[in-house]
Design an enzyme around this catalytic site. Structure first.
Site, short mmCIF file in Angstrom:
data_model
loop_
_atom_site.label_atom_id
_atom_site.label_comp_id
_atom_site.label_asym_id
_atom_site.label_seq_id
_atom_site.Cartn_x
_atom_site.Cartn_y
_atom_site.Cartn_z
CB SER A 181 -0.89 0.02 1.24
OG SER A 181 -0.09 0.07 2.41
CG HIS A 224 11.47 -2.82 2.67
ND1 HIS A 224 10.71 -1.69 2.56
CD2 HIS A 224 10.59 -3.85 2.70
CE1 HIS A 224 9.43 -2.02 2.53
NE2 HIS A 224 9.33 -3.33 2.60
NE ARG A 244 16.70 1.09 6.23
CZ ARG A 244 16.41 -0.20 6.05
NH1 ARG A 244 15.21 -0.55 5.60
NH2 ARG A 244 17.28 -1.15 6.32
CD GLU A 271 19.11 -7.89 9.22
OE1 GLU A 271 19.19 -9.11 9.44
OE2 GLU A 271 19.36 -7.38 8.10
#
Lengths: 170, 170, 170
Positions: free
Chosen positions: A13, A50, A54, A62
């Site tokens: 989304s 992902h 950044r 993590e």
């Protein structure tokens, strides 16, 4: 004290990208708390993608299970937790009972409220489809909803994201 | 005449709790119309939990099918219907055709508009996942959407709930 | 130049009816671009029902794949694309790779921005349920989300529809 921002949306989304934009606009050190575990190639690629989104400013932890403890270590600035849904999957995979998971979520909520940092939390809405056939998926759906409510309740701002567009709910 | 409030959200979105808070703030006698049927232990526990959340002020009717007729008996004050989705499941289980179910929903809508009581109706959004494989689930999803549209259209206020946060849509 | 309107909602959320109402209120020639393919009786009935809801003013193109090209032919007035989700299904069925599908969506976005017509695009939110078991459904869900983000980003107005009620997000 920092503020807490809770971002909820469906799969793909744009919720992570919105969370990152929000956090990038904040001052101070940047801590990224990734709850994902790369248990297969599909997941590895998602994690890598992902990470590529950044900037180098971000320091990544993590942490599949102890998110509240990691937030306590984050100091000031901003910490981004992505995401609650995978964290919940990990907690269920570690054989925690429902009550233990809710207790972990309450610890996270409490760590957010007490942190000097702004905390941005990303989570999934998973309860707007047909009731799943298998009991484990129903348990996951129930816990997701409860944990989302708990975190949104203590958040200062809540956003619902669809098709990449954020809608401020609180 | 009373007003009608339509509350929609995903599973475990906090929609029932929001509906209860809304209704608790209204004056007059309080009627709870529960459409759930306890056909297994999981459902029994859900029903018991929902009951425990209500104050002693509430008078509960368990009515799996004839919701419109029960609303007519509710008098003034406030009546809370929780939920449309289980009612629809019950109507399908009672072998009603689509046209008969839509007609029942129109009767409910009409009963709400004519009631002296404020009516709060809770329903699920079930159409935001992947298309279900089995035809019965697709039929359920289609009917849910149609019935939700019909009830929201005649409601005075409509709220969408996610992560416990209500968003006024109408 | 015309404006682009992106309408997103669940199955049977009333998104097509809202899109039609929006488009019916606009001036000029009316072009309906239907992406649906009638591969079974259930789908045939859905297509027929949608057609019956439109007034005779509408000129219908059935175009399962080349939506951007069809928009270029639409001229001025208003063009309604219903829907992106079936278009995506058709593109996957035609064995296009992910990158080719994203490229097609970028072409559509570009055609919308360059058109003299107002363009109304209807799409489904499919990512708010439980993660689907099968990889094809996960791929479809991922692509849907990416394509929706791409189209919403370039749209002038974005609406989220639930229970027939539109909520303006942008």
């Amino acid at each position: 004290m920092g503020k807490t921002f809770f971002i909820i949306g469906g799969a793909r989304s744009g919720k992570s990208a919105f969370a990152l934009t929000l956090a990038d606009g904040m001052e101070g050190t940047k801590t990224y708390i990734a709850t994902a575990q790369a248990y297969d190639a599909e997941m590895e690629e998602r994690i890598r993608n992902h990470k590529d989104e950044r900037s180098e400013q971000w320091h990544t932890f993590e942490e599949p299970l102890e998110v509240a403890a990691t937030i306590k270590k984050a100091g000031s600035g901003v910490a981004l937790v992505d995401c609650v849904t995978l964290w919940l999957t990990n907690l269920m995979g570690a054989d925690l009972k429902d009550s233990e998971i809710i207790s972990k979520a309450a610890d996270l909520s409490s760590a957010c409220r007490q942190s000097a940092a702004n905390i941005v939390i990303v989570s999934n809405e998973v309860g707007q489809g047909i009731v799943p056939d298998n009991p484990l998926a129903r348990r996951f759906r129930d816990l997701s909803g409860k944990v989302n409510q708990l975190l949104a309740e203590s958040a200062d701002e809540v956003y619902f994201v669809a098709a990449g567009i954020p809608l401020k709910m609180k």
